[in-house]
Design an enzyme around this catalytic site. Sequence first.
Site, PDB file in Angstrom:
ATOM      1  N   ASN A 116      37.851  33.599   4.228  1.00  0.00           N
ATOM      2  CA  ASN A 116      37.440  33.193   2.886  1.00  0.00           C
ATOM      3  C   ASN A 116      38.347  33.864   1.867  1.00  0.00           C
ATOM      4  O   ASN A 116      38.887  34.952   2.124  1.00  0.00           O
ATOM      5  CB  ASN A 116      35.988  33.624   2.622  1.00  0.00           C
ATOM      6  CG  ASN A 116      35.469  33.137   1.294  1.00  0.00           C
ATOM      7  OD1 ASN A 116      35.768  32.008   0.871  1.00  0.00           O
ATOM      8  ND2 ASN A 116      34.694  33.968   0.608  1.00  0.00           N
ATOM      9  N   HIS A 118      38.148  35.298  -2.006  1.00  0.00           N
ATOM     10  CA  HIS A 118      37.103  35.653  -2.983  1.00  0.00           C
ATOM     11  C   HIS A 118      37.768  36.247  -4.220  1.00  0.00           C
ATOM     12  O   HIS A 118      38.616  37.143  -4.100  1.00  0.00           O
ATOM     13  CB  HIS A 118      36.127  36.655  -2.365  1.00  0.00           C
ATOM     14  CG  HIS A 118      35.022  37.026  -3.309  1.00  0.00           C
ATOM     15  ND1 HIS A 118      33.952  36.202  -3.553  1.00  0.00           N
ATOM     16  CD2 HIS A 118      34.853  38.107  -4.112  1.00  0.00           C
ATOM     17  CE1 HIS A 118      33.158  36.773  -4.448  1.00  0.00           C
ATOM     18  NE2 HIS A 118      33.678  37.931  -4.812  1.00  0.00           N
ATOM     19  N   SER A 145      40.644  38.842  -2.986  1.00  0.00           N
ATOM     20  CA  SER A 145      40.573  39.359  -1.614  1.00  0.00           C
ATOM     21  C   SER A 145      40.535  38.196  -0.631  1.00  0.00           C
ATOM     22  O   SER A 145      39.873  37.192  -0.889  1.00  0.00           O
ATOM     23  CB  SER A 145      39.294  40.183  -1.411  1.00  0.00           C
ATOM     24  OG  SER A 145      39.191  41.228  -2.335  1.00  0.00           O
ATOM     25  N   ASP A 154      30.221  37.810   1.475  1.00  0.00           N
ATOM     26  CA  ASP A 154      31.428  38.449   0.923  1.00  0.00           C
ATOM     27  C   ASP A 154      31.586  39.878   1.434  1.00  0.00           C
ATOM     28  O   ASP A 154      32.166  40.736   0.744  1.00  0.00           O
ATOM     29  CB  ASP A 154      31.404  38.435  -0.616  1.00  0.00           C
ATOM     30  CG  ASP A 154      31.386  37.017  -1.175  1.00  0.00           C
ATOM     31  OD1 ASP A 154      31.987  36.127  -0.543  1.00  0.00           O
ATOM     32  OD2 ASP A 154      30.760  36.806  -2.230  1.00  0.00           O
TER      33      ASP A 154
END
Length: 220
Positions: A116, A118, A145, A154
């Site tokens: 992912n 973020h 990030s 997260d």
Amino acid sequence: MLKNTDSHEKLNVVVLISGNGSNLQVLIDQMLDHSLPIKIAAVISNKAAAYGLTRAEKAGITTAVIDNKAYADRESYDSALQQKIDGFQPKLVILAGFMRILTPSFVNHFEGRMLNVHPSLLPNYRGLNTHQRAIDDNAEIHGVSVHYVTPELDGGPVVAQSLVNIKESDTAESLALRVQTKEHALYPLVISWVALGRLQLINNELFFDKEKLESPIVSG
Ligand code: GRF
């Protein structure tokens, strides 16, 4: 960026989106110009109106919509999504603005195979409205990030970060623009590391070039 990757096997990936898809566009562009050794097998959205679907279609990439409103609960949605993704046999699932909280069983199924991006320097500002929260805190440095996805929102191991200085004149919108520019450079770079076999997550620990990665790789 990397060039001449044709001799290397391309990493089969599925990209999940919910919206604009600017990160997806960078991946499409770099796939098409062969600077990133991936093959995007499919782009899947939970929203039919996501502009990222149009970006994928323009590039001739298979798309699918799995509308969360058609499912009674999170478990049944994630199970349908998992089945759809598995049909493409991806080596990596790329979350690129996929705005849904994922169930532990879905995340565990793709353990070590899901990234992912973020818009904050994790562990700061998990969740939403990261830019405004950083401004409200008078933070001087913000950023982006890229992390592996684990059941904690997260909260998975962070591979790499890029820093963005916050200016006094910044609004959430102006800051978001600079953070997105960093996203567009950092995300394909980290994905290239996976594609080239340089990055692995094993037992929740990161390995980069066979060495244990104790802290994120940080760039300016
Ligand atoms: C990005 O800002 C990313 O950090 C967050 O969602 C946004 C997606 O933007 N996870 P886009 O759809 O790639 O333009």
